[in-house]
Design an enzyme around this catalytic site. Sequence first.
Site, PDB file in Angstrom:
ATOM      1  N   ASP B  96     -41.851 -68.381 -89.221  1.00 37.99           N
ATOM      2  CA  ASP B  96     -42.082 -69.793 -88.891  1.00 37.99           C
ATOM      3  C   ASP B  96     -43.543 -70.147 -89.166  1.00 37.99           C
ATOM      4  O   ASP B  96     -44.442 -69.387 -88.808  1.00 37.99           O
ATOM      5  CB  ASP B  96     -41.759 -69.988 -87.399  1.00 37.99           C
ATOM      6  CG  ASP B  96     -41.620 -71.450 -87.000  1.00 37.99           C
ATOM      7  OD1 ASP B  96     -41.986 -72.324 -87.808  1.00 37.99           O
ATOM      8  OD2 ASP B  96     -41.156 -71.697 -85.875  1.00 37.99           O
ATOM      9  N   HIS B  98     -44.567 -73.569 -88.623  1.00 33.89           N
ATOM     10  CA  HIS B  98     -44.864 -74.847 -87.982  1.00 33.89           C
ATOM     11  C   HIS B  98     -45.941 -74.641 -86.930  1.00 33.89           C
ATOM     12  O   HIS B  98     -45.779 -73.809 -86.046  1.00 33.89           O
ATOM     13  CB  HIS B  98     -43.617 -75.391 -87.299  1.00 33.89           C
ATOM     14  CG  HIS B  98     -42.527 -75.775 -88.249  1.00 33.89           C
ATOM     15  ND1 HIS B  98     -41.608 -74.886 -88.713  1.00 33.89           N
ATOM     16  CD2 HIS B  98     -42.218 -76.968 -88.810  1.00 33.89           C
ATOM     17  CE1 HIS B  98     -40.772 -75.511 -89.526  1.00 33.89           C
ATOM     18  NE2 HIS B  98     -41.113 -76.775 -89.608  1.00 33.89           N
ATOM     19  N   SER B 149     -36.671 -67.943 -86.361  1.00 33.78           N
ATOM     20  CA  SER B 149     -37.793 -67.165 -85.823  1.00 33.78           C
ATOM     21  C   SER B 149     -37.510 -66.644 -84.409  1.00 33.78           C
ATOM     22  O   SER B 149     -38.330 -65.926 -83.847  1.00 33.78           O
ATOM     23  CB  SER B 149     -39.086 -67.976 -85.854  1.00 33.78           C
ATOM     24  OG  SER B 149     -39.084 -68.944 -84.830  1.00 33.78           O
TER      25      SER B 149
END
Lengths: 534, 209
Positions: B96, B98, B149
Site C-alpha cells: 500500500d 496511500h 495490505s
Amino acid sequence: MSLRIGIEPQSRWLTLAAGESLRDALFRAGIEFPCGGKSLCGGCQVQLLAGEIEPDTAEKEYFSAEDIASGWRLACRLKPQNGMRLRIEQWQHRAAAPILSDTQSIEPGCEETYRIAIDLGTTTVVAQLLNMATGEVLSVVSRLNPQAAYGADLMSRIDYARNDEGFAQLVNTVRDCAGAMISELIHSSGIDSALVDRAILVGNTAMHHLFSGIDVAPLASVPFSTIHGGLRRLESAELGWKGVDELAVWVLPCLGGFVGGDVLAGLLATQLHRERETSLLVDLGTNGEIVLGNRQQLICASTAAGPAFEGGGILMGMQAAAGAIDAVELKDGELCCHVIGQQSARGICGSGLVDAVACGLELGWIDPSGRITREDKRIPLTSDVYLSQQDIRQLQLAKAAIAAGIELLCAQMAVSKEAVINVFLAGAFGNYVDVSSAMRIGLLEFTQHQIKPVGNTALQGARLALGLASDVYDEQLREEAADDTDKVQLPELTAITEKVVHFSLGESQAFQSLFIEKTKFPESSATPEYQPEV
Amino acid sequence: MSNLDQLIEELKRDEALGEVELRLAGGESVTAILDDCRAGMARVGELFQEGEYFLADLILSAEIFKSAAALLEPHINPEQQQKALGKVLLATMRGDIHDLGKNILATLFRVHSFEVHDLGVNVEPEDLVQEVKDFQPDFVGISALITTSFESAKEATDQLEKEGLRDGIKILVGGAVTTPEVKTYLGADFQTHDATAGVAYCVNAMGGC
Ligand code: B12
C-alpha cells in the site's frame, strides 16, 4: 525491378512499377496531394516507419527537428526505397471522424473474412461481429461479466485470484463467457464459423491478465508491475472453446500499471498519438485512466477515484437503473430531478450526484469547501431522496483524484490545460455525465469546446485493431520477428506502446498537496460556457 | 478575555497569529497560550468529525497551529519544555502506498504533543516489528487504504504477538477500507475512519488532558 513499400494504417504493400515515382504510386493508392505535389501545403505528410531517408531542405523547413527525428516527411519529396514503410497522415484524419460512434463500420477490406471485437469490461462484456469485406458490424451481444460473482470491484477479484484455485476459477469463467458470446454471434448471424478467423479482445489490466492466464499477484501490491510483451495470441483450442475451431484471439497489450489494453484501444479510437497538438483521453470510472499526448510523446497514469461515480459509497446511491435520479437541473431556482423509468425516485446515480452538487453550489447550499450550508445539513432532491454531507465528501475525493491526476500529467509534460485541444471522455460515466456539471464541480477543469464525449472507445479501438493487419501482411511481419513467434507485433500498436510512458502518481511528491487542493469546488460558475438552464 | 481558540476554530490564520503575538507581548505564559491553541484545534477536530470541515480545513488548522507554535518556541524555557504525551509509531504496510490519511494523522498527533515516528509507506512487517523494539512506542498506528495490505498488517501483528511485544502497546488501524472486522482480524485495539477519533483515543489512553 519493382519496389515494394508498406503503408499504414492499411497495413498493405504497395508495389511500384519500374521507374514509377513514389508520388505517382501513392496517388494511385488514393493519397491526395492538395497542392499538386509542389511541396507548398504540407498536406501529404507521412511518417517513415522503416527505412533511412535524409530530409531535404523543404522538409527541414516544414517540420521541426523533433518531427524530422521521428520520421515525418512529405510524401511529395520522398524517393522510394525497397521495403520502406510509411504511415499516411491523411487517412488518419479521415478515419478519425466517423469512428466516434458505436456500431460504426471500419474501413472495408478486401478479404472475405469475419472477425470479432470484444470489450472485456469489469462489469460488462460486449462483442461485435464484423464483416471485414464491407467493414460493417453484423451483430452485437453483451453480457454481465460473470466474474462479478467473485467480487464486484477489481481489487477484490485480484484478491480472489491470489490462490491457484481462485485464479483458475476466474480465468475459466471469463474465457467461457467470451467463448459463449462468440458462438452466439456466429450462430445468430448464420455465417460459416470457418470464415471467422480472428477475434481481438481488449480489457483493463486485470481482465487482460485473467483472460490470458497470467498471474495477477503482481497487481495486488506495489509496484503493480504488469506484463507488457506485446500482443498475445491465443488459439480457441487452448481456451477450451467448443464449436469455434481455429479462431485466433489476440489480446491487446497493457500500457503499464493499471492502464490496460482498453486504454490502448482508446488511443486507436481517438488517434491521440497521431496529432501534432496535445489531447487528453480520460476514462472516468472507479479507476480513472488518463493519457496525455501527441505524436511525439504519450504519458499515462491511473488514478483511483473510488466508486462514487457509480453511486457507490453514497448514502442513497445506486446504479443507473430504474428509480435512480440521473439528472438534476435548476429551473427558476428550483431543483428538478429526472428519474430513470416511469417511477418515483429510489436513489441517485453518479450523473445525478454530479448534477445535484453542481446545482447545490449554484444555489449556495454547498460552499466551495464542500460544506452544506443549509440548517438541515442535507441537499433535498425529492421527498425521499437527499444528499448527506458525507456524500459530498465522497464526491470530493473522487473528483480530486481525477483532477489532480490530470493536472500532474499536464505538469509532467509541461503543457497548460488551455493548450490541450481535445479532452476525450471515454467510458460509461464519461458519456452520460453532464459536461457543464462536471465542469462546475471542478472534475474537468476545461472549457466546453475542449471536452468531447466519445463513447465506448475500448470497443471502437478493438474494432479498428481488427482491420489493422491483413493476413499476408502479418505473416510477413511475423517472419521478420521470427525469434518471437507468439508475440505478434502490429506496427500501429507498437507505435503507441513503445512511446507511452507510465507515470506513477503514488510516487509523486506533488500529488498530496495537489489532491487536497482539488478536493475544493471552484468558487463560482465564472466559466463562460456554463449556463444552467433557467 | 482572548478568543484565540475561536480564531483557530474559524481558521482565521492571520488574526490568530496576531493574537498570539499580542498575548506574548502582554507577557502571558506560553502554556496558557498553547492551551488555547489546543482548545481551538480540538474544536476543529470535532468539526471534522461532524463533516463540517474537510481535509483542506484540517490541514489549514494544522498549519496555523504550527506557525503559532513557532512563535511561542523561543519563549519556552527549557524547564517548562513539555514532555511528550506519548510515543506513536505510524506505518502504511507493504503493498500500500496511500499516505494522505496517515500524514494528516501524524500532524494531528504532533499537534497534541505526541512524539511521532512515521515509517512511511510500503513498510515490511519485520521493519515495523524492529521499530517497535527500537522506538518503544505506546501506540502503533497502521493505515490501510487497500484491502490487499491487510495481509502484511496481519504478519506484523502476529509477529508482535509472537515476540511478546504486543502487550506493551495499543494498536490502532484506520483508513477508508478498514472495518470492525479488520480490527478483529488484526487483534487491534481501535479502528476508525477518522484521524481525530484516533488521536482522541490515544489522548484518553494516556490519561487525557
Ligand atoms: C487518493 C487516492 C489514491 C492516490 C494516493 C496518493 C497518496 N499519496 O496517498 C493514488 C492516485 C496514488 C492512488 C493509487 C492507487 N489506489 Co487509491 N485511492 C485514493 C482515494 C481517491 C482517496 C484516498 C485518500 O487519500 N483519502 C483521503 C484520506 C485523508 O482519507 P483516509 O486515508 O481514509 O484517512 C482518513 C482516516 O481514514 C484516518 N486514517 C487513515 N489512516 C489511519 C490510521 C490510523 C491508525 C488512524 C487512527 C486513522 C487513520 O485519517 C484520515 C483523516 O480522517 C481512494 C478512494 C476513496 N474515495 O477513498 C482510492 C482507493 C483507496 N485506492 C484504491 C486503489 C485500488 C488504488 C490503486 C491500487 C489503483 C490505481 N488506480 O492505481 C493504486 C495503488 C496504490 C497503492 N499501492 O496503494 C482503492 C482501494 C480498493 C480496495 N478494495 O482496496 C480505493 C478505495 C478506490 C477504489 N474503490 O477503487 N490512490
